[in-house]
Design a protein around this motif. Sequence first.
Motif: not given
Length: 405
Positions: A219-221, A229-230, A298-301
Amino acid sequence: MSSEGTGAHTPDASEGADSHTPSAAVPRAPEASTGRKPTPGPVRRSPADPVKALMHRHRELCDRAVDPLEIAAGLEAHGVTDRTAVRFRHRDVFSLAEEMYARVPRDGETPPPPTAEQAPRARADWALLTLLPGALCAATVAGIRLTDGQSRLVAALVGFLAVSMAMRAALSRGPLGIPDRAPTTGTSTWTYWLLTYAALGDGLLTAAVTGGPDALPTGAADAPWPMATAPVLALALSCAPAAWCAHLFAARARSKLTVSRGLEDFAASVRPLLLGTFALYLCALTALSALSGAALDEPSAHPQVIALGALLFLARLLTVHGFTHAPAVVLIAAATAQATTLAAAFASRLPGCGFLTAPVEALVDLWGVGGIQTLSCGIGALALLIHGIRRLTRASAHAQLEDPC
């Protein structure tokens, strides 16, 4: 000579008298021939009633229709076009439907046709239900971030069940609810697969290409098998904008149906409405994706989220309006493409199967790990958009509305 002239003149007078005799007897000629049938000529028949024959053919549609628009939409669904309506002595399908509705015997007074002001209004129940998935997903993400070990696993499982139930409740009514006329297609499994891949797929593919994964996702990035999760949070939050956009499309299309005077007229007016509604949802989803990435660090996706959101939104919009086959096929195709990519990456480790990973590595080198999801969902969304432009601009797609949304 005078007697000759007189004699010559007398026969002329008698001939004149004789010549008038037949003409005087002409009016009595039919009386003498009353026993015979007159000479066959153009027979006067009562004019044929093609509309009555059409009503007999579509008796059930006419009996259950609550307004002429429903008859027009039903006729259009059965292949009756404006050109066909000319054969029934009408300029378009809407005029033909108005006559058919007026000729149906009903008890009591005939209700007036609906007007544009009778468009369905938003209701508080579904409006609040569409906010529930995003709120529960945010709580689940917070629980995953604030816990560790077994507690994190429990929080993830409980959160997954809660979000699934909230999503099912949000999709059970309102503008995203499936009406009775649309059969269920069992696409929930493929939708869950696409959402799961959005959270774990890119991390698993990265690990597979590099020889992993060495452990289960935590569950960790920053784990060996990272969890994104984002994107999931952005998609859960976009349930509310999707419902409002679907409501806007249904209400505006229904109002345009009341003022259109032809099927082509209606299609031309609804086409930009569909594209505008779709663009409005994509703008809302892009904003939510940016906010979710910034809030969770988090990095954008954006490409992956936009492609998947567009695919799910169009699939649901088509399903709501009764077109279930194409969304099911496209969702299955997108999920199969992603599963095949992962299977090829792992199968390449078998002896003599190294060539299987060559296409995957080529796509990863060209578009990155997220390119698989962007490509599979983007092509599917484009196919559904083209299909929706053809189907959702038909009057039959808006023939009936479920509970007011």
